[in-house]
Design a protein around this motif. Structure first.
Motif, mmCIF file in Angstrom:
data_model
loop_
_atom_site.group_PDB
_atom_site.id
_atom_site.type_symbol
_atom_site.label_atom_id
_atom_site.label_comp_id
_atom_site.label_asym_id
_atom_site.label_seq_id
_atom_site.Cartn_x
_atom_site.Cartn_y
_atom_site.Cartn_z
ATOM 1 N N GLY A 1 38.474 34.687 39.187
ATOM 2 C CA GLY A 1 38.164 36.004 40.269
ATOM 3 C C GLY A 1 39.173 36.716 40.456
ATOM 4 O O GLY A 1 40.562 36.319 40.550
ATOM 5 N N ILE A 12 32.168 46.990 36.455
ATOM 6 C CA ILE A 12 33.447 46.817 36.552
ATOM 7 C C ILE A 12 33.795 47.874 37.711
ATOM 8 O O ILE A 12 33.345 49.141 37.621
ATOM 9 C CB ILE A 12 34.250 47.115 35.448
ATOM 10 C CG1 ILE A 12 34.279 45.711 34.463
ATOM 11 C CG2 ILE A 12 35.666 47.537 35.657
ATOM 12 C CD1 ILE A 12 35.196 46.043 33.152
ATOM 13 N N GLN A 43 38.967 42.649 30.274
ATOM 14 C CA GLN A 43 37.891 42.377 29.392
ATOM 15 C C GLN A 43 38.185 42.415 27.738
ATOM 16 O O GLN A 43 37.489 41.644 26.918
ATOM 17 C CB GLN A 43 36.623 43.421 29.857
ATOM 18 C CG GLN A 43 35.429 43.185 29.157
ATOM 19 C CD GLN A 43 34.437 44.237 29.497
ATOM 20 O OE1 GLN A 43 35.048 45.605 29.774
ATOM 21 N NE2 GLN A 43 33.035 44.310 28.944
ATOM 22 N N TYR A 102 29.374 37.842 36.226
ATOM 23 C CA TYR A 102 29.916 39.065 35.889
ATOM 24 C C TYR A 102 29.071 40.187 34.940
ATOM 25 O O TYR A 102 28.157 39.772 34.056
ATOM 26 C CB TYR A 102 31.219 38.607 34.721
ATOM 27 C CG TYR A 102 31.911 39.722 34.183
ATOM 28 C CD1 TYR A 102 33.235 40.223 34.732
ATOM 29 C CD2 TYR A 102 31.557 40.174 32.887
ATOM 30 C CE1 TYR A 102 33.621 41.181 34.394
ATOM 31 C CE2 TYR A 102 32.442 41.270 32.212
ATOM 32 C CZ TYR A 102 33.438 41.828 33.167
ATOM 33 O OH TYR A 102 34.161 42.678 32.346
ATOM 34 N N ARG A 103 29.291 41.389 35.457
ATOM 35 C CA ARG A 103 28.515 42.350 34.537
ATOM 36 C C ARG A 103 29.673 43.535 34.103
ATOM 37 O O ARG A 103 30.062 44.128 35.003
ATOM 38 C CB ARG A 103 27.329 43.287 35.206
ATOM 39 C CG ARG A 103 26.128 42.190 35.421
ATOM 40 C CD ARG A 103 25.165 43.080 36.183
ATOM 41 N NE ARG A 103 24.886 44.286 35.681
ATOM 42 C CZ ARG A 103 23.721 44.962 36.386
ATOM 43 N NH1 ARG A 103 22.959 44.615 37.142
ATOM 44 N NH2 ARG A 103 23.528 46.280 35.826
ATOM 45 N N HIS A 138 30.732 39.685 42.940
ATOM 46 C CA HIS A 138 30.261 40.326 41.409
ATOM 47 C C HIS A 138 30.276 39.234 40.526
ATOM 48 O O HIS A 138 30.876 39.234 39.374
ATOM 49 C CB HIS A 138 31.422 41.340 40.900
ATOM 50 C CG HIS A 138 30.975 42.025 39.812
ATOM 51 N ND1 HIS A 138 32.220 42.654 38.663
ATOM 52 C CD2 HIS A 138 30.021 41.956 38.954
ATOM 53 C CE1 HIS A 138 31.563 42.910 37.741
ATOM 54 N NE2 HIS A 138 30.217 42.649 37.742
ATOM 55 N N HIS A 139 29.492 38.033 40.910
ATOM 56 C CA HIS A 139 29.199 37.110 40.082
ATOM 57 C C HIS A 139 27.560 37.001 39.863
ATOM 58 O O HIS A 139 26.919 36.905 40.994
ATOM 59 C CB HIS A 139 29.900 35.709 40.510
ATOM 60 C CG HIS A 139 29.521 34.670 39.685
ATOM 61 N ND1 HIS A 139 30.333 34.309 38.506
ATOM 62 C CD2 HIS A 139 28.601 33.666 39.682
ATOM 63 C CE1 HIS A 139 29.681 33.229 37.958
ATOM 64 N NE2 HIS A 139 28.603 32.995 38.694
ATOM 65 N N THR A 142 35.788 38.639 37.868
ATOM 66 C CA THR A 142 34.799 39.287 38.952
ATOM 67 C C THR A 142 35.406 39.353 40.299
ATOM 68 O O THR A 142 36.196 38.558 40.574
ATOM 69 C CB THR A 142 33.600 38.096 39.052
ATOM 70 O OG1 THR A 142 34.089 36.809 39.461
ATOM 71 C CG2 THR A 142 33.049 37.886 37.694
ATOM 72 N N GLU A 143 35.312 40.444 40.805
ATOM 73 C CA GLU A 143 35.875 40.856 42.086
ATOM 74 C C GLU A 143 35.070 40.205 43.173
ATOM 75 O O GLU A 143 33.807 40.039 43.026
ATOM 76 C CB GLU A 143 35.803 42.470 42.338
ATOM 77 C CG GLU A 143 37.041 42.877 41.733
ATOM 78 C CD GLU A 143 37.148 44.477 42.204
ATOM 79 O OE1 GLU A 143 37.839 44.586 43.323
ATOM 80 O OE2 GLU A 143 36.663 45.395 41.504
ATOM 81 N N ASN A 182 37.204 37.929 31.708
ATOM 82 C CA ASN A 182 36.079 38.469 32.552
ATOM 83 C C ASN A 182 36.462 38.179 33.982
ATOM 84 O O ASN A 182 36.205 37.282 34.346
ATOM 85 C CB ASN A 182 34.476 38.406 32.103
ATOM 86 C CG ASN A 182 34.328 38.810 30.743
ATOM 87 O OD1 ASN A 182 34.943 39.674 30.232
ATOM 88 N ND2 ASN A 182 33.427 38.322 30.144
#
Length: 562
Positions: free
Chosen positions: A311, A356, A326, A351-352, A348-349, A333-334, A331
């Protein structure tokens, strides 16, 4: 009544009984790992709680911790809680003036002194009437020592443990502060319990996780998401012995979850590119069999071989930096949160890749809404009740009904994901009367991997200017002309994307890095805009009319104009 949560000390008690001999804390000392089991930690906490009471402190009085991260930081914090006192941590990088302010403002009666860089400043900020207790490291002279107090006190009886109501005061957490004196945020037991428990649910953390504590524990993110989360998840936490041993200690911790800040993610990126320049890295990643090997090696070198949750938080991070990671199989996540929201509030979990640049969605149990002006408001168990000794600021910030004004401007996409566009107070007006939000432009400057730090400014100027500090790693061996050519491309790219009033007049390359020590970064590595604007005011007003200039070229221009 609201949701009922277990108290942190109850979670420590639980694990001490359920897995007494399992290792909880791993502390490197002289390059050897000292381990603490759950039962050992519980015993230490009870003994130190008894010692604090024996020193004559009264229930509810304030006790500070002034130290770099270490196992004893956790244990001192838990002991303060168990004994019925209010923990009031202080940043170990704080100046003597800031330390003195916090001590006086919170009426601190005792302080644990530990690993510190500037012993003189730390000692100067603490009055002679404050009880000082030394943690088992080289530190300032104290009246009492950790080991002595543990030996001379029996464990506090379990029926004497503090059992506060969830809505009582848990801690006063002083913000790192980019301007003026730090604010004392009142954290309740409900706040910290939610801040530690909710992420274990949203990230599906189990007892097999391994964490590392290295970001400042005086900041709520580390205290909630690492220290207290470890209690609610029942997981192992390792520490870092010193800055030079950071990478080795991270590798040794074999973490499954790793949290960092944009400044460090960009430093890691620069170090990688210094060893493998971008063109070579791109070629390696384009060959499938080599791509897998390269990605695996980079993760191993960073100490993230087994990290499944990675993160970034504390400040905005460029979408280009996230996309770069990425590509190498990391990856990130913010997450978003504030001291006033007990750490993580939006995530943002899972992750997608298509999200982004988004901070994600609120954790379960929190409500958010966006005002007509675009400001994010939030309420729920994470949100503070207010600011210590500052009812005016409390009334200005928290509406009736519990809605907290975050000060962050956001956009909401069609899927309900939030995107930060800047801080309400950071928006400035140009001499043309147009408003400029600096954060989105700074994010575009970071698209260039030569840029390590950036600050967009221009209050009362016709157009904003971008001040950047270059990465020593990625620009090593390059001439000014080569750097200028690259940044001119960035300049053109930015100005082709933004509205006319947002177009940069120039990109100015700063001579000196902005650090915590020189006062241009907060302890959580956010830039102090007001100080940077003061520092570069003459520079941006005397820039040569070129897309990319060095600070010394601006100084020369200023001399000519005199």
């Amino acid at each position: 009544m609201g949701t009922q949560y277990a108290l942190p000390i109850e979670m420590l008690q639980k694990w001490a009984k359920e897995k007494p001999n399992a290792v909880y804390l791993r502390q490197p000392v002289n390059r050897q790992i000292k381990t603490f089991t759950w039962s050992e930690c519980y015993d230490i906490v009870l003994r130190m709680a008894s010692a604090l009471q024996a020193l004559g402190l009264k229930p509810g009085e304030r006790v500070s911790i002034l130290s770099k991260n270490c196992a004893e930081w956790f244990l001192a914090d838990f002991a303060i809680q168990a004994a019925g006192f209010i923990a009031t941590p202080i940043y170990y990088t704080a100046s003597a003036e800031t330390i003195s302010y916090v001590i006086d403002h919170a009426d601190v009666k005792a302080v644990f002194m530990g690993k510190l860089d500037d012993l003189a400043a730390s000692e100067a900020g603490i009055g002679s009437d404050v009880i000082k207790i030394s943690l088992p490291y080289d530190t300032v002279e104290c009246e009492h020592s950790w080991d002595e107090l543990l030996k001379s006190n029996e464990p506090l009886a379990e029926d004497k443990l503090a059992k506060p109501d969830l809505d009582e005061l848990f801690s006063i957490v002083y913000t790192s502060g980019s301007t003026g004196n730090p604010k004392g945020v009142e954290m309740s037991w409900r706040n910290i319990a939610y801040g530690a428990w909710a992420p274990t649910q949203s990230m599906d953390l189990g007892g097999e996780e391994r964490l590392i504590s290295y970001l400042p524990l005086a900041h709520i993110t580390e205290r909630a998401l690492i220290e207290h989360l470890s209690l609610y998840a029942g997981v192992v936490v390792s520490f870092v012995e010193s800055l030079p041993t950071f990478v080795d200690d991270l590798r040794g911790a074999n973490v499954t979850m790793f949290l960092s800040v944009p400044r460090l993610w960009m430093k890691f990126q620069s170090n990688i590119l210094a060893k493998v320049p971008q063109p070579k890295l791109d070629r390696l990643l384009s060959i499938p069999i080599l791509s897998w090997f390269v990605k695996r090696k980079i993760r191993k070198q960073l100490g993230l071989t087994n990290a499944k949750i990675i993160g970034s938080g504390s400040a905005p991070i460029s979408a280009a930096v996230l996309a770069w990671y990425q590509k190498i199989g990391i990856n990130i996540t913010e997450g978003w949160g504030m001291t006033e929201t007990a750490g993580l509030a939006v995530s943002h979990h899972p992750y997608r890749a298509d999200k982004i640049g988004s901070i994600g969605m609120p954790l379960a149990g929190l409500e958010t809404k966006v005002t007509e002006e675009g400001e994010l408001l939030i309420r729920g168990d994470a949100v503070t009740k207010g600011y210590y000794k500052d009812p005016k600021l409390t009334a200005e910030t928290i509406e009736e009904g519990g809605w907290f004004h975050t000060g962050d401007k956001v956009e909401l996409d069609k899927d309900g994901y939030l995107h930060i566009t800047g801080r309400v107070k950071e928006i400035f007006k140009s001499s043309k009367g147009k408003y400029v939000a600096p954060v989105p432009i700074e994010a575009m400057l970071f698209d260039n991997t030569y840029v390590e730090q950036a600050c967009v400014m221009g209050s009362d100027l016709a157009q904003p200017a971008g001040i950047v500090f270059l990465s020593p790693e990625t620009t090593q061996g390059l001439s000014r002309d080569e750097v200028r050519e690259s940044l001119e491309e960035t300049y053109k790219a930015i100005n082709s994307k933004v509205e006319s009033h947002l177009k940069l007049s120039s990109i100015v390359i700063a001579n000196d890095m902005w650090t915590i020590e020189n006062g241009y970064l907060t302890p959580t590595m956010k830039i102090k805009r007001a100080r940077l604007e003061d520092k570069y005011d003459d520079v941006v007003r005397h820039m040569p009319d070129r897309p990319v200039v060095w600070e010394d070229e601006c100084v020369t221009e200023a001399v000519r104009s005199v």
